[in-house]
Design a protein around this motif. Structure first.
Motif, PDB file in Angstrom:
ATOM      1  N   LEU A   1      34.667  16.973  33.212  1.00 48.88           N
ATOM      2  CA  LEU A   1      33.697  15.884  33.099  1.00 48.88           C
ATOM      3  C   LEU A   1      33.701  14.998  34.335  1.00 48.88           C
ATOM      4  CD1 LEU A   1      34.187  15.100  29.337  1.00 48.88           C
ATOM      5  CD2 LEU A   1      31.991  15.579  30.429  1.00 48.88           C
ATOM      6  N   LYS A   2      32.525  14.492  34.668  1.00 48.47           N
ATOM      7  CA  LYS A   2      32.315  13.628  35.818  1.00 48.47           C
ATOM      8  C   LYS A   2      31.765  12.292  35.347  1.00 48.47           C
ATOM      9  CE  LYS A   2      30.865  17.691  38.482  1.00 48.47           C
ATOM     10  NZ  LYS A   2      29.758  18.274  39.297  1.00 48.47           N
ATOM     11  N   PRO A   3      31.960  11.251  36.122  1.00 50.59           N
ATOM     12  CA  PRO A   3      31.395   9.950  35.729  1.00 50.59           C
ATOM     13  C   PRO A   3      29.889  10.017  35.480  1.00 50.59           C
ATOM     14  CG  PRO A   3      33.001   9.643  37.460  1.00 50.59           C
ATOM     15  CD  PRO A   3      32.832  11.126  37.296  1.00 50.59           C
ATOM     16  N   GLU A   4      29.192  10.863  36.206  1.00 46.04           N
ATOM     17  CA  GLU A   4      27.740  10.966  36.010  1.00 46.04           C
ATOM     18  C   GLU A   4      27.364  11.669  34.708  1.00 46.04           C
ATOM     19  OE1 GLU A   4      29.529  11.910  38.697  1.00 46.04           O
ATOM     20  OE2 GLU A   4      28.713  13.760  39.602  1.00 46.04           O
ATOM     21  N   ASP A   5      28.331  12.185  33.974  1.00 49.83           N
ATOM     22  CA  ASP A   5      28.071  12.728  32.644  1.00 49.83           C
ATOM     23  C   ASP A   5      28.048  11.633  31.581  1.00 49.83           C
ATOM     24  OD1 ASP A   5      30.191  15.471  33.526  1.00 49.83           O
ATOM     25  OD2 ASP A   5      27.995  15.498  33.424  1.00 49.83           O
ATOM     26  N   THR A   6      28.373  10.417  31.951  1.00 48.96           N
ATOM     27  CA  THR A   6      28.358   9.306  31.013  1.00 48.96           C
ATOM     28  C   THR A   6      26.958   9.104  30.458  1.00 48.96           C
ATOM     29  OG1 THR A   6      30.221   8.163  32.052  1.00 48.96           O
ATOM     30  CG2 THR A   6      28.682   6.814  30.772  1.00 48.96           C
ATOM     31  N   ALA A   7      26.840   9.119  29.134  1.00 49.79           N
ATOM     32  CA  ALA A   7      25.534   9.014  28.475  1.00 49.79           C
ATOM     33  C   ALA A   7      25.736   9.007  26.968  1.00 49.79           C
ATOM     34  CB  ALA A   7      24.641  10.194  28.865  1.00 49.79           C
ATOM     35  N   VAL A   8      24.648   8.715  26.271  1.00 54.00           N
ATOM     36  CA  VAL A   8      24.598   8.963  24.832  1.00 54.00           C
ATOM     37  C   VAL A   8      24.076  10.375  24.635  1.00 54.00           C
ATOM     38  CG1 VAL A   8      23.554   8.321  22.644  1.00 54.00           C
ATOM     39  CG2 VAL A   8      24.246   6.540  24.265  1.00 54.00           C
ATOM     40  N   TYR A   9      24.848  11.183  23.942  1.00 49.67           N
ATOM     41  CA  TYR A   9      24.496  12.580  23.708  1.00 49.67           C
ATOM     42  C   TYR A   9      23.955  12.725  22.290  1.00 49.67           C
ATOM     43  CZ  TYR A   9      26.745  14.071  28.020  1.00 49.67           C
ATOM     44  OH  TYR A   9      27.071  14.267  29.340  1.00 49.67           O
ATOM     45  N   SER A  10      22.838  13.414  22.170  1.00 46.55           N
ATOM     46  CA  SER A  10      22.246  13.640  20.860  1.00 46.55           C
ATOM     47  C   SER A  10      21.848  15.106  20.722  1.00 46.55           C
ATOM     48  CB  SER A  10      21.034  12.735  20.639  1.00 46.55           C
ATOM     49  OG  SER A  10      20.070  12.934  21.647  1.00 46.55           O
ATOM     50  N   CYS A  11      21.692  15.533  19.483  1.00 46.16           N
ATOM     51  CA  CYS A  11      21.322  16.921  19.241  1.00 46.16           C
ATOM     52  C   CYS A  11      19.932  16.990  18.608  1.00 46.16           C
ATOM     53  CB  CYS A  11      22.350  17.617  18.353  1.00 46.16           C
ATOM     54  SG  CYS A  11      22.689  16.814  16.784  1.00 46.16           S
ATOM     55  N   ALA A  12      19.345  18.154  18.689  1.00 44.03           N
ATOM     56  CA  ALA A  12      18.006  18.368  18.151  1.00 44.03           C
ATOM     57  C   ALA A  12      17.888  19.786  17.619  1.00 44.03           C
ATOM     58  CB  ALA A  12      16.947  18.125  19.224  1.00 44.03           C
ATOM     59  N   ALA A  13      16.973  19.964  16.687  1.00 45.00           N
ATOM     60  CA  ALA A  13      16.734  21.278  16.082  1.00 45.00           C
ATOM     61  C   ALA A  13      15.252  21.614  16.164  1.00 45.00           C
ATOM     62  CB  ALA A  13      17.189  21.268  14.623  1.00 45.00           C
ATOM     63  N   ASP A  14      14.975  22.869  16.468  1.00 47.97           N
ATOM     64  CA  ASP A  14      13.590  23.315  16.611  1.00 47.97           C
ATOM     65  C   ASP A  14      13.480  24.704  15.985  1.00 47.97           C
ATOM     66  OD1 ASP A  14      11.297  24.198  19.182  1.00 47.97           O
ATOM     67  OD2 ASP A  14      10.977  22.776  17.566  1.00 47.97           O
ATOM     68  N   ARG A  15      12.447  24.892  15.192  1.00 51.26           N
ATOM     69  CA  ARG A  15      12.286  26.183  14.523  1.00 51.26           C
ATOM     70  C   ARG A  15      12.349  27.305  15.549  1.00 51.26           C
ATOM     71  NH1 ARG A  15      10.839  26.969   9.443  1.00 51.26           N
ATOM     72  NH2 ARG A  15      10.213  24.770   9.301  1.00 51.26           N
ATOM     73  N   GLN A  16      13.090  28.337  15.220  1.00 53.63           N
ATOM     74  CA  GLN A  16      13.439  29.371  16.171  1.00 53.63           C
ATOM     75  C   GLN A  16      12.222  30.015  16.821  1.00 53.63           C
ATOM     76  OE1 GLN A  16      16.915  32.688  16.436  1.00 53.63           O
ATOM     77  NE2 GLN A  16      15.748  32.647  14.549  1.00 53.63           N
ATOM     78  N   ARG A  17      12.283  30.095  18.134  1.00 50.76           N
ATOM     79  CA  ARG A  17      11.279  30.783  18.913  1.00 50.76           C
ATOM     80  C   ARG A  17      11.951  31.864  19.732  1.00 50.76           C
ATOM     81  NH1 ARG A  17       9.643  26.046  17.496  1.00 50.76           N
ATOM     82  NH2 ARG A  17       7.475  25.389  17.534  1.00 50.76           N
ATOM     83  N   PHE A  18      11.195  32.899  20.075  1.00 55.79           N
ATOM     84  CA  PHE A  18      11.734  33.992  20.860  1.00 55.79           C
ATOM     85  C   PHE A  18      10.950  34.094  22.168  1.00 55.79           C
ATOM     86  CE2 PHE A  18      14.618  35.578  17.702  1.00 55.79           C
ATOM     87  CZ  PHE A  18      14.076  35.135  16.508  1.00 55.79           C
ATOM     88  N   GLY A  19      11.223  35.110  22.928  1.00 52.70           N
ATOM     89  CA  GLY A  19      10.564  35.267  24.211  1.00 52.70           C
ATOM     90  C   GLY A  19      11.362  34.625  25.320  1.00 52.70           C
ATOM     91  N   PRO A  20      10.937  34.868  26.569  1.00 51.33           N
ATOM     92  CA  PRO A  20      11.722  34.406  27.725  1.00 51.33           C
ATOM     93  C   PRO A  20      11.842  32.888  27.820  1.00 51.33           C
ATOM     94  CG  PRO A  20       9.591  35.258  28.415  1.00 51.33           C
ATOM     95  CD  PRO A  20       9.749  35.613  26.967  1.00 51.33           C
ATOM     96  N   ARG A  21      10.940  32.142  27.263  1.00 47.10           N
ATOM     97  CA  ARG A  21      11.027  30.678  27.310  1.00 47.10           C
ATOM     98  C   ARG A  21      11.210  30.099  25.918  1.00 47.10           C
ATOM     99  NH1 ARG A  21      10.100  27.473  31.401  1.00 47.10           N
ATOM    100  NH2 ARG A  21       9.061  25.917  30.074  1.00 47.10           N
ATOM    101  N   TRP A  22      12.146  30.678  25.204  1.00 46.30           N
ATOM    102  CA  TRP A  22      12.400  30.259  23.820  1.00 46.30           C
ATOM    103  C   TRP A  22      12.867  28.809  23.744  1.00 46.30           C
ATOM    104  CZ3 TRP A  22      17.376  28.649  23.020  1.00 46.30           C
ATOM    105  CH2 TRP A  22      18.310  29.070  23.966  1.00 46.30           C
ATOM    106  N   TYR A  23      13.345  28.263  24.858  1.00 46.76           N
ATOM    107  CA  TYR A  23      13.884  26.904  24.905  1.00 46.76           C
ATOM    108  C   TYR A  23      12.841  25.894  25.401  1.00 46.76           C
ATOM    109  CZ  TYR A  23      14.177  28.699  29.627  1.00 46.76           C
ATOM    110  OH  TYR A  23      13.864  29.295  30.822  1.00 46.76           O
TER     111      TYR A  23
END
Length: 129
Positions: A85-107
């Motif tokens: 970890l680096k100081p620049e990693d300092t942040a509020v971290y949150s998670c998210a959920a998205d109905r599953q997608r496929f293909g090369p740009r699934w994200y």
């Protein structure tokens, strides 16, 4: 649906933390999961994503080789292992959920921060120098 992030804290530079995102109220394996972060005074940044059924992963360049996203579809939990970890990693971290997608740009929903189904509240990560 609830997404509850936990595991944040204060760590010295070079240290490690593991974040957890516990999900309830959804068919967990049918959702792609992602982690985001927001540093003070900055916009929200997409960090990493993992696909629901086969755990394919995607990372932004700034965390590649240091962070690992993984999931347990039995425990309905996604994780973010953060090493070096680096100081620049300092942040509020949150998670998210998205109905599953496929293909090369699934994200893509995560990368574009658009059309995401569910967001969780964050957990603070502070990295001291």
């Amino acid at each position: 649906v609830q997404l509850q992030a936990s595991g944040g804290g204060l760590v010295q530079a070079g240290g490690s933390l593991r974040l957890s995102c516990a999900a309830s109220g959804l068919s967990f394996s049918a959702y792609n999961m992602a982690w985001f972060r927001q540093a003070p005074g900055k916009g929200r940044e997409f960090v990493a994503a993992i696909r629901g059924s086969d755990s394919r992963t995607y990372y932004v360049d700034s965390v590649k080789g240091r962070f690992t996203i993984f999931r347990d579809n039995v425990k309905n939990t996604a994780y973010l292992q953060m090493n070096s970890l680096k100081p620049e990693d300092t942040a509020v971290y949150s998670c998210a959920a998205d109905r599953q997608r496929f293909g090369p740009r699934w994200y893509s929903d995560f990368m574009d921060q658009s059309g995401i189904d569910y967001w969780g509240k964050g957990t603070q990560v502070t990295v001291s120098s």
